[in-house]
Design a protein around this motif. Structure first.
Motif, short mmCIF file in Angstrom:
data_model
loop_
_atom_site.label_atom_id
_atom_site.label_comp_id
_atom_site.label_asym_id
_atom_site.label_seq_id
_atom_site.Cartn_x
_atom_site.Cartn_y
_atom_site.Cartn_z
N SER A 1 62.27 73.76 67.70
CA SER A 1 62.06 72.31 67.69
C SER A 1 63.22 71.58 68.35
N SER B 1 71.37 67.45 62.31
CA SER B 1 69.96 67.64 62.63
C SER B 1 69.40 68.87 61.93
N LYS C 1 68.95 67.84 58.27
CA LYS C 1 67.94 66.78 58.14
C LYS C 1 66.54 67.32 58.32
N SER C 2 66.38 68.30 59.21
CA SER C 2 65.06 68.86 59.49
C SER C 2 64.50 69.65 58.31
N TRP D 1 63.82 68.45 55.60
CA TRP D 1 62.86 67.56 54.95
C TRP D 1 61.62 67.31 55.80
N ASP D 2 61.56 67.86 57.00
CA ASP D 2 60.36 67.74 57.81
C ASP D 2 59.23 68.57 57.20
N LYS D 3 58.00 68.15 57.44
CA LYS D 3 56.83 68.81 56.85
C LYS D 3 56.79 70.32 57.13
#
Length: 365
Positions: free
Chosen positions: A70, A292, A295-296, A298-300
């Motif tokens: 990603s 990053s 933080k990612s 918490w991405d779906k």
């Protein structure tokens, strides 16, 4: 040179001179372009070290691939590489405090993070840097028994029976082991309806349980190895995600999971080690990439991966979609029962603390 110049046609000399100048100019232009690109893309090669607790290795191995794919789609001129280090949570935190150059820490105990804050490695406001107080997922403690549960172990109280041998990590080196001890102790307080100030039945229960421990390994994965490969014990006290991985992968068909009636909530905090990432400087893009990376979580897609790996994601919708495997269980927060982690560590796990007193008393009997 002067004689050679008199023989050659001046026009040729001029032509050759211009060609050389043009080539030189072209070289300088190419080098300038390269330098400009380097300046424009300071994150071209970013290497991050994630220092984590031991039973998280399987999740982060999968998550690292998810993140790098990603991240590089969003930063096509970048190359990011994630290295991992795993061990007992407190041991890992101490390694970072003593100089291990972690860019991020993903641990399973608040006190381990507090140590790094005290050392000036992690920002004081680390919990505000990410959602849910920087806890992307939780877990709980369960019991892993042999196939068909030959000793009929149903709850914490069975671990204190005379015919049971218990495997667990060492609370002096493992955060998971502390949760195991506190989970059992909290169950005792709940089951016997006692308070911390007066808990004779709970203390007696814990003495008998600890007397049944046949090995204290340094970390949770080492305890898993003792139980599955060395064949020690009738029951392994471990985290929910580790128990599922063992039952479905490492020792499939050999073990099964028993959910206790009452257990403990395990919070798994994460933070950027700013002292390390800032030192690398913006040219390496470490702070940005490290932020990053966390933080990612918490991405779906990452939250769904957690649930698939038997971790309890903070996203309630994702958690609800996996209630078939992540079953509802009554749990308690350790700080709600035992006080702050600073108090817990000072009272239960220092040399001569409650754990030592209860464990040593079993050896003297």
């Amino acid at each position: 040179m002067s004689t050679f110049s008199l023989i050659i046609n001046p026009k040729i000399v001029i032509t050759v001179t211009l060609l050389a100048a043009s080539l030189l100019s072209g070289c300088n232009h190419t080098q300038a372009d390269t330098n400009d690109k380097k300046l424009a893309n300071p994150e071209q090669e970013v290497s991050l070290l994630n220092v984590s607790y031991d039973v998280s290795r399987d999740f982060y191995k999968e998550y690292n691939d998810l993140f790098t794919s990603s991240y590089q789609q969003q930063h096509p001129d970048s190359q990011v590489k994630i290295n991992q280090s795993h061990g007992g949570s407190s041991k890992q935190a101490l390694s970072v405090a003593n100089g291990l150059q972690a860019d991020v820490v993903t641990l399973n105990q608040l006190s381990d993070m507090e140590l790094l804050v005290e050392k000036g490695l992690v920002a004081k406001e680390w919990q505000q840097a990410f959602p849910n107080n920087a806890v992307p997922y939780t877990s709980t403690m369960v019991l892993l028994v042999r196939h068909d549960n030959p000793k009929n172990i149903q709850d914490w109280q069975d671990l204190a029976r005379n015919d049971i041998e218990v495997v667990m990590p060492n609370p002096k080196t493992s955060g998971t082991a502390r949760y195991a001890f506190l989970g059992a102790y909290g169950y005792g307080l709940h089951h016997f309806n006692e308070s911390l100030q007066a808990a004779p039945q709970t203390d007696s229960f814990m003495k008998r349980l600890l007397a049944n421990v046949v090995t204290y390994d340094n970390g949770a994965r080492a305890a898993t190895t003792s139980f599955t490969q060395r064949g020690l014990g009738d029951v392994l006290i471990t985290t929910e995600n580790e128990a599922h991985l063992v039952a479905n992968k490492f020792a499939k068909g050999q073990v099964q999971i028993v959910y206790p009636s009452y257990s403990i909530t395990i919070n798994n905090p994460v933070a950027v080690v700013n002292k390390v990432t800032d030192k690398k400087g913006n040219m390496k893009g470490s702070t940005k990439a490290a932020t990053s990376y966390l933080k990612s979580l918490w991405d779906k897609p990452a939250q769904q991966l957690m649930a698939q790996m038997y971790l309890r994601p903070s996203d309630t919708e994702v958690l609800a979609a996996h209630k078939g495997t992540l079953i509802e269980i009554e749990t308690f927060e350790p700080t709600a029962v035992f006080g702050s982690w600073q108090q817990i560590m000072a009272h239960y796990f220092v040399d001569g603390g409650v754990f030592d007193q209860l464990a040593l008393s079993t050896n003297s009997n």
